[in-house]
Motif scaffolding. Structure first.
Motif, mmCIF file in Angstrom:
data_model
loop_
_atom_site.group_PDB
_atom_site.id
_atom_site.type_symbol
_atom_site.label_atom_id
_atom_site.label_comp_id
_atom_site.label_asym_id
_atom_site.label_seq_id
_atom_site.Cartn_x
_atom_site.Cartn_y
_atom_site.Cartn_z
ATOM 1 N N UNK A 1 23.686 44.464 46.086
ATOM 2 C CA UNK A 1 24.398 43.239 45.472
ATOM 3 C C UNK A 1 24.397 42.347 46.508
ATOM 4 N N UNK A 2 23.755 42.414 47.654
ATOM 5 C CA UNK A 2 23.580 41.335 48.663
ATOM 6 C C UNK A 2 22.411 40.427 48.259
ATOM 7 N N UNK A 3 21.641 40.684 47.655
ATOM 8 C CA UNK A 3 20.630 39.940 47.060
ATOM 9 C C UNK A 3 21.227 38.999 46.141
ATOM 10 N N UNK A 4 22.199 39.406 45.278
ATOM 11 C CA UNK A 4 23.070 38.469 44.317
ATOM 12 C C UNK A 4 23.581 37.394 45.209
ATOM 13 N N UNK A 5 24.212 37.749 46.307
ATOM 14 C CA UNK A 5 24.715 36.727 47.233
ATOM 15 C C UNK A 5 23.789 35.772 47.658
ATOM 16 N N UNK B 1 30.743 23.989 44.016
ATOM 17 C CA UNK B 1 31.121 24.367 45.079
ATOM 18 C C UNK B 1 32.389 25.269 44.976
ATOM 19 N N UNK B 2 33.380 24.794 44.183
ATOM 20 C CA UNK B 2 34.553 25.803 43.717
ATOM 21 C C UNK B 2 34.308 27.007 43.202
ATOM 22 N N UNK C 1 34.899 30.847 44.608
ATOM 23 C CA UNK C 1 35.800 31.953 43.841
ATOM 24 C C UNK C 1 34.448 33.180 43.810
ATOM 25 N N UNK C 2 33.490 33.007 43.463
ATOM 26 C CA UNK C 2 32.527 34.041 43.408
ATOM 27 C C UNK C 2 32.254 34.837 44.802
ATOM 28 N N UNK C 3 32.314 34.079 45.972
ATOM 29 C CA UNK C 3 32.109 34.820 47.213
ATOM 30 C C UNK C 3 33.365 35.570 47.482
ATOM 31 N N UNK C 4 34.568 34.939 47.294
ATOM 32 C CA UNK C 4 35.624 35.692 47.609
ATOM 33 C C UNK C 4 35.660 37.015 46.757
ATOM 34 N N UNK C 5 35.466 37.027 45.443
ATOM 35 C CA UNK C 5 35.460 38.227 44.563
ATOM 36 C C UNK C 5 34.419 39.046 44.907
#
Length: 279
Positions: free
Chosen positions: A100-104, A137-138, A142-146
Motif C-alpha cells: 500500500x505504501x507504493x500507492x502513497x 492538494x485538498x 483527504x487521501x493521505x489522512x484516510x
C-alpha cells in the motif's frame, strides 16, 4: 529524581491525551468533509473569490486537517526521545514493507507533477485556482489522512457508512430532479440528472464509487442481517437509478468495470458465499 520522573510521566500522559484529541478531531473533520462536500450545491458567486461553495468547503476541510496533522507531527517530534543517531530513512526500504505504501508514493509523485505543471504554466494563476492545483492538494490531503489514519475496522466502517449515506441522499435527490422537482438547484426536468454536482458526469462518477462501498457492507456477518440487507438494497437501488438517470457513458463503463473488479476481489478473499447469500 522521583519528582522529576513524576513530572515527566505526567507530561507524557497529558501529551498522549492531547494527541488523542487531535487524532479524533482529524477523524471527524475528515468524515464530515466527505459527507458534506458531495451534498453541497455548486452555487456560483455565493462566496467571494471562490466560484463554488462546494470547493470552499473542500479547501476549508482539507486545510483544517493539514493544520491539525502538522501540529500532531510537531508534538510527536518534540516529545520523541533523542537517540543521538542520524536518520537513515530509505524510501525504497520503507515502501517495500507494505504494498500500500507504493500507492502513497504514486500519489505524491502525481501531486508533484501537478505542482511542476502549474509552475511551468504560461498562466500560473489560472492553473493554481479553481478545479486544479488547490483542489488536487485538498483531495491529496483527504487521501493521505484516510490512508494513514483509517487503519482500524471501526474507522473503516465509519468511512464506508459516510460514503453510503452521502451517495444515497445524492441519488434520491437526482430522482426528484429527473421527475421535475428541484427546489434548490436548476436540474429539475432535465434529460440528465446531476443532483448537487452541477455536472451529470461528476455525479455518475460519485455513484460509481458509492455503489461498491454499499455492496461491500453486505458481506460482513451481523445480527438482523435481513433488515440490514433490506436497507442496503434500497440504498443500492437509489444509487443505481441515479447512475442511470445521469446518462453518462463514462460512469456506465466504469461501473461495469468496478463491479467486475469487486466480484473478483470478493472471490479472491474468500467471500463468494457471502455474496451469494446476500444476492
Amino acid at each position: 529524581m522521583t519528582s522529576r520522573a513524576r513530572r515527566r510521566n505526567q507530561q507524557l500522559i497529558e501529551t498522549a491525551s492531547i494527541l488523542q484529541r487531535i487524532d479524533s478531531t482529524i477523524l471527524w473533520i475528515t468524515l464530515g468533509t466527505l459527507f458534506v462536500v458531495p451534498l453541497i450545491f455548486g452555487f456560483d458567486n455565493f462566496v467571494a473569490v471562490f466560484s463554488e461553495l462546494k470547493l470552499v468547503t473542500l479547501h476549508l476541510g482539507a486545510g483544517l486537517i493539514a493544520i491539525l496533522w502538522l501540529w500532531q507531527i510537531v508534538i510527536n517530534k518534540i516529545n520523541a526521545p533523542e537517540t543521538g543517531k542520524p536518520s537513515d530513512f530509505d524510501v525504497l526500504s520503507w515502501a517495500a514493507k507494505s504494498p500500500g505504501r507504493w500507492l502513497i508514493i504514486a500519489a505524491v509523485l502525481w501531486l508533484l507533477s501537478q505542482v511542476i505543471s502549474t509552475i511551468l504554466s504560461p498562466l500560473p494563476i489560472i492553473s493554481r485556482s479553481g478545479y486544479n492545483l488547490y483542489d488536487n492538494i485538498s483531495l491529496f490531503v483527504i487521501f493521505a489522512v484516510v490512508a494513514r489514519k483509517f487503519r482500524t475496522e471501526r474507522r473503516l466502517r465509519l468511512l464506508v457508512l459516510v460514503l453510503i449515506s452521502s451517495g444515497t441522499i445524492s441519488a434520491a435527490y437526482s430522482l426528484a430532479q429527473h421527475f421535475g422537482w428541484d427546489p434548490i438547484g436548476e436540474g429539475g426536468g432535465r434529460s440528465r440528472a446531476w443532483s448537487s454536482f452541477s455536472n451529470p458526469i461528476n455525479f455518475g462518477s460519485y455513484m460509481v464509487m458509492t455503489i461498491p462501498a454499499t455492496l461491500a457492507m453486505a458481506l460482513p456477518k451481523r445480527e438482523r442481517k435481513h433488515l440490514w440487507l433490506g436497507i442496503l438494497a434500497v440504498a443500492v437501488g437509489l444509487q443505481l437509478s441515479g447512475l442511470w438517470f445521469s446518462g453518462s457513458r463514462g460512469p456506465y463503463i466504469a461501473f461495469v468495470t468496478g463491479l467486475i473488479s469487486f466480484g473478483i476481489i470478493a472471490i479472491w478473499i474468500g467471500q463468494f458465499k457471502a455474496i451469494a447469500s446476500s444476492g
